[in-house]
Design an enzyme around this catalytic site. Structure first.
Site, short mmCIF file in Angstrom:
data_model
loop_
_atom_site.label_atom_id
_atom_site.label_comp_id
_atom_site.label_asym_id
_atom_site.label_seq_id
_atom_site.Cartn_x
_atom_site.Cartn_y
_atom_site.Cartn_z
N PHE A 94 -7.26 -2.63 0.05
CA PHE A 94 -8.18 -1.71 0.28
C PHE A 94 -8.60 -1.22 -1.31
CE2 PHE A 94 -6.99 -1.85 4.64
CZ PHE A 94 -8.12 -1.56 5.31
N TYR A 193 -0.41 -0.94 0.13
CA TYR A 193 -0.51 -2.35 -0.56
C TYR A 193 1.01 -2.48 -1.16
CZ TYR A 193 -1.52 -6.16 -3.78
OH TYR A 193 -1.50 -7.21 -4.48
N VAL A 195 3.75 -0.85 -0.36
CA VAL A 195 4.95 -1.49 0.82
C VAL A 195 4.73 -2.82 1.33
CG1 VAL A 195 5.81 -0.76 2.99
CG2 VAL A 195 5.05 1.13 1.47
#
Length: 276
Positions: A94, A193, A195
């Protein structure tokens, strides 16, 4: 066809994946498959390479869809009797200013980047031929996100004995914790992102260990890597590297010579092993 080597790059109709396919077309001594969710976009990308005098083949692959992964698996098994090189490049992120609720971002990002990649590995790693190579495209963000985890989580993610099931449990817990808005309290960093890429790097370490235990004599090398900050739709136009430069480390790992005994189970950037 089983004596023709074959390489597959996931998510490769644009960006780093496309650059990896381009480089493999020039250097890999066999068939190179460009894959994409959308067949139209995939065929367009193959046509673009043809204009450069390069020959890539296309196969549809949506890593969020188990049927799609299994269709590719069956095709490779039938046509080539296995697989020589797998580059797990497909992934999503994102944008920084995206207003999608964090819990939704977490679920969607991990579904593709971690769970999708894991499904591809589950289905395709058994097809690897001796001296095969696997490259899981992770990110330096996995390192910084690891640094943002609680000490307890860091110990788990750095453990040399963590199992795939335990890792899946942790990745699932992160998504659940974001839904309850307790992820920070539970020791997670504020990046879905990051993780998801911790998951990819740790999964690679586990997979390499499993290959050592079950297929030691097959000389398969499996690593995770960071391509760097690359100018793509995902990272934006300000990034420092071109897609071709971003492809360098993944391609280096995909083309390690057959007498190489490493790197294996490592995390690399700029062709250099990094401490995890």
């Amino acid at each position: 066809m089983s004596n023709v080597p074959v390489a597959v790059v996931t998510g490769s109709n644009k960006g780093i994946g496309f650059a990896i396919v381009r480089a493999l077309c020039k250097q890999f001594p066999g068939d190179v498959y460009l894959t994409a969710r959308d067949p139209g976009r995939g065929q367009e990308a193959v046509a673009k390479l043809q204009e450069e005098g390069l020959c890539a083949l296309f196969h549809q692959l949506d890593i969020d869809d188990l049927q799609s992964i299994r269709a590719l698996r069956d095709f490779l098994k039938e046509k080539y009797g296995g697989l020589n090189v797998l580059v797990n490049n497909a992934g999503i992120a994102f944008k920084v200013h995206d207003t999608t609720p964090f819990a939704v971002q977490a679920e969607v990002t991990l579904k593709t980047n971690f769970f999708g990649t894991r499904n591809v590995c589950t289905e395709l790693l058994p097809l690897l031929k001796p001296y095969g190579k696997v490259v899981n495209v992770s990110s330096m963000v996995s390192s910084s996100a690891l640094g943002g985890c609680s000490r307890e989580l860091q110990q788990k993610f750095r453990s040399d004995t963590i199992t795939e099931d335990e890792l899946v449990e942790l990745m699932t817990k992160f998504v659940e914790d974001t839904k309850k808005s307790v992820h920070e309290k539970e020791g997670w960093p504020n990046t879905a992102y990051g993780v998801s890429k911790i998951g990819v790097t740790v999964l690679s370490r586990i997979q390499a260990r499993m290959l050592n235990e079950k297929r030691k004599g097959d000389h398969i090398l499996l690593n995770a890597c960071c391509p760097g900050w690359v100018r793509t739709d995902m990272a934006g136009p300000k990034a420092t590297k071109s897609p071709d430069e971003g492809a360098e480390t993944p391609v280096y790992l995909a083309l390690l010579p057959s007498d190489a005994d490493g790197p294996h189970g490592q995390f690399l950037s700029n062709k250099t092993v990094r401490t995890w």
